[in-house]
Design an enzyme around this catalytic site. Structure first.
Site, PDB file in Angstrom:
ATOM      1  N   LYS A  35       0.745  -1.164  -0.037  1.00  0.00           N
ATOM      2  CA  LYS A  35      -0.082   0.117   0.064  1.00  0.00           C
ATOM      3  C   LYS A  35       0.915   1.223  -0.098  1.00  0.00           C
ATOM      4  O   LYS A  35       0.308   2.302  -0.755  1.00  0.00           O
ATOM      5  CB  LYS A  35      -0.854   0.080   1.263  1.00  0.00           C
ATOM      6  CG  LYS A  35      -0.215  -0.140   2.790  1.00  0.00           C
ATOM      7  CD  LYS A  35      -1.485   0.034   3.600  1.00  0.00           C
ATOM      8  CE  LYS A  35      -0.661   0.135   5.145  1.00  0.00           C
ATOM      9  NZ  LYS A  35      -1.687   0.223   6.119  1.00  0.00           N
ATOM     10  N   ARG A 128      -8.045  -1.091  17.385  1.00  0.00           N
ATOM     11  CA  ARG A 128      -8.164  -0.735  16.081  1.00  0.00           C
ATOM     12  C   ARG A 128      -9.159  -1.947  15.480  1.00  0.00           C
ATOM     13  O   ARG A 128     -10.171  -2.275  16.229  1.00  0.00           O
ATOM     14  CB  ARG A 128      -7.086  -0.746  15.183  1.00  0.00           C
ATOM     15  CG  ARG A 128      -7.255   0.072  13.955  1.00  0.00           C
ATOM     16  CD  ARG A 128      -5.926   0.133  12.742  1.00  0.00           C
ATOM     17  NE  ARG A 128      -5.861  -1.083  12.290  1.00  0.00           N
ATOM     18  CZ  ARG A 128      -4.836  -1.232  11.406  1.00  0.00           C
ATOM     19  NH1 ARG A 128      -4.095  -0.138  10.993  1.00  0.00           N
ATOM     20  NH2 ARG A 128      -4.574  -2.401  10.557  1.00  0.00           N
TER      21      ARG A 128
END
Length: 355
Positions: A35, A128
């Site tokens: 990414k 998260r």
């Protein structure tokens, strides 16, 4: 051509091969995270040629760019319901944490006559993504195992990205214990125990990583040679990516703005130190492309003062005394992981591969 980011194929190959070798004694096959560089197939191809067998990205659009490469495709970001069809036609595996999403993936996979592999994420305190409650975890496993087009491949966790919780022997053992409980309770064998990201490499030195951890997802270590707390990992290179900028203005100016001051273009009231008259260089890049906090000059005598959306302002007084500058000269900067992410996704920064 400028601004541009130079990408060293040699150093990228070195970092990829080195992390694979670092992982081998622990029985870990790393997933290479793409990414940070917008899943550039040239970069990902070097990673695959260097031994990476799983390419991982947080965006389906990026995974689509990698379809021709001979590696499994892993979706890192837990899916949106609206993209389930895309996922089952693009990814081999995805990280999941919601039962409703697993059901939607199963429906999409059935419709497309496919099987989608899932890694069930567990939240071990970083807060998260992931299931926090154990009973919810077991209930989710039970329902997932009853689906015909979803294959539960393993469980995983993420640490240090949001809450800053450090990977440790304790939380890695907790993950392995949950895996063992799932296997015993449901009489299955989990293929993958995914123990976090580049920060997990910090556990290698003391050899206190549980044996069942067999995957970690590596982006920052490969791209930037860094791990936990952004510290360099020996013997990785921190110079795979280098930002090269062109000077467009070079003038002596006061070091403190003159006149009544308000907020800058980004709603901040910056502070300035009075150093008298200094030689200031402006380079053709700005916050639209890079956060100035994410770059550091490769040469001493250059201070990054700040940036507007299109201009980077530097104090080059000390450098100029050693090596006189002129308009059109190029300055070179190291990049943090966030810096690589910014410049590689900016259409205004050229990408140049070097050997």
């Amino acid at each position: 051509m400028y601004p541009c980011v130079e990408i060293s194929k040699k150093l990228l190959r070195h970092n990829t091969q080195t992390v694979i070798e670092l992982c081998k004694p622990f029985g870990i096959k790393p997933a290479g995270v793409t990414k940070a560089f917008l899943a550039d197939p040239n970069i990902a191809g070097i990673m695959v040629d260097s031994g990476i067998t799983v390419l991982a990205d947080s965006r389906v659009e990026n995974l689509k760019r990698l379809q021709e490469l001979p590696a499994e495709k892993l979706l890192l970001r837990i899916p949106m319901l609206s993209q389930c069809d895309d996922i089952v036609n693009t990814a081999d595996l995805c990280l999941v944490s919601e039962l409703v999403t697993i059901k939607a993936l199963n429906d999409s996979a059935e419709k497309n006559d496919k099987i989608i592999g899932i890694i069930l994420m567990v939240d071990l305190g970083d807060l998260r993504e992931g299931i926090f409650d154990k009973e919810e975890l077991y209930a989710t496993v039970q329902e997932a195992l009853a689906m015909n087009h979803v294959a539960l491949k393993g469980i995983g966790t993420n640490l240090s990205c949001y809450g800053g919780v450090l990977p440790s022997q304790e939380n890695m053992e907790q993950l392995c214990s949950l895996a063992g409980n799932i296997e015993q309770r449901f009489n299955i064998k989990l293929d993958i125990i995914s123990g976090g990201n580049s920060g997990t490499i910090s556990l290698f030195a003391k050899k206190n990583l549980p044996a069942r951890i067999n995957q970690i997802r590596l982006g920052a270590s490969i791209a930037c040679g860094i791990g936990l707390n952004d510290k360099p990992i020996e013997p990785l290179s921190t110079n795979v990516f280098t930002l090269v900028l062109e000077i467009i203005e070079l003038k002596y100016k006061p070091s403190i703005p003159m006149g009544e001051r308000g907020l800058d273009a980004f709603g901040n009231l910056p502070e300035f130190e009075d150093k008298g008259i200094r030689l200031r260089a402006i380079c053709a890049i700005g916050r639209q492309d890079i956060d100035p906090d994410n770059i550091s000059p490769q040469e001493s005598g250059i201070d990054v003062l700040g940036a507007s959306s299109d201009h980077l302002i530097l104090d080059v007084t000390d450098f100029n005394e050693r090596s006189p500058l002129k308009i059109g000269d190029h300055l070179r900067f190291n990049l943090s992981y966030g810096g690589v992410l910014s410049v590689m996704t900016s259409p205004f920064v050229s990408k140049l591969f070097i050997e």
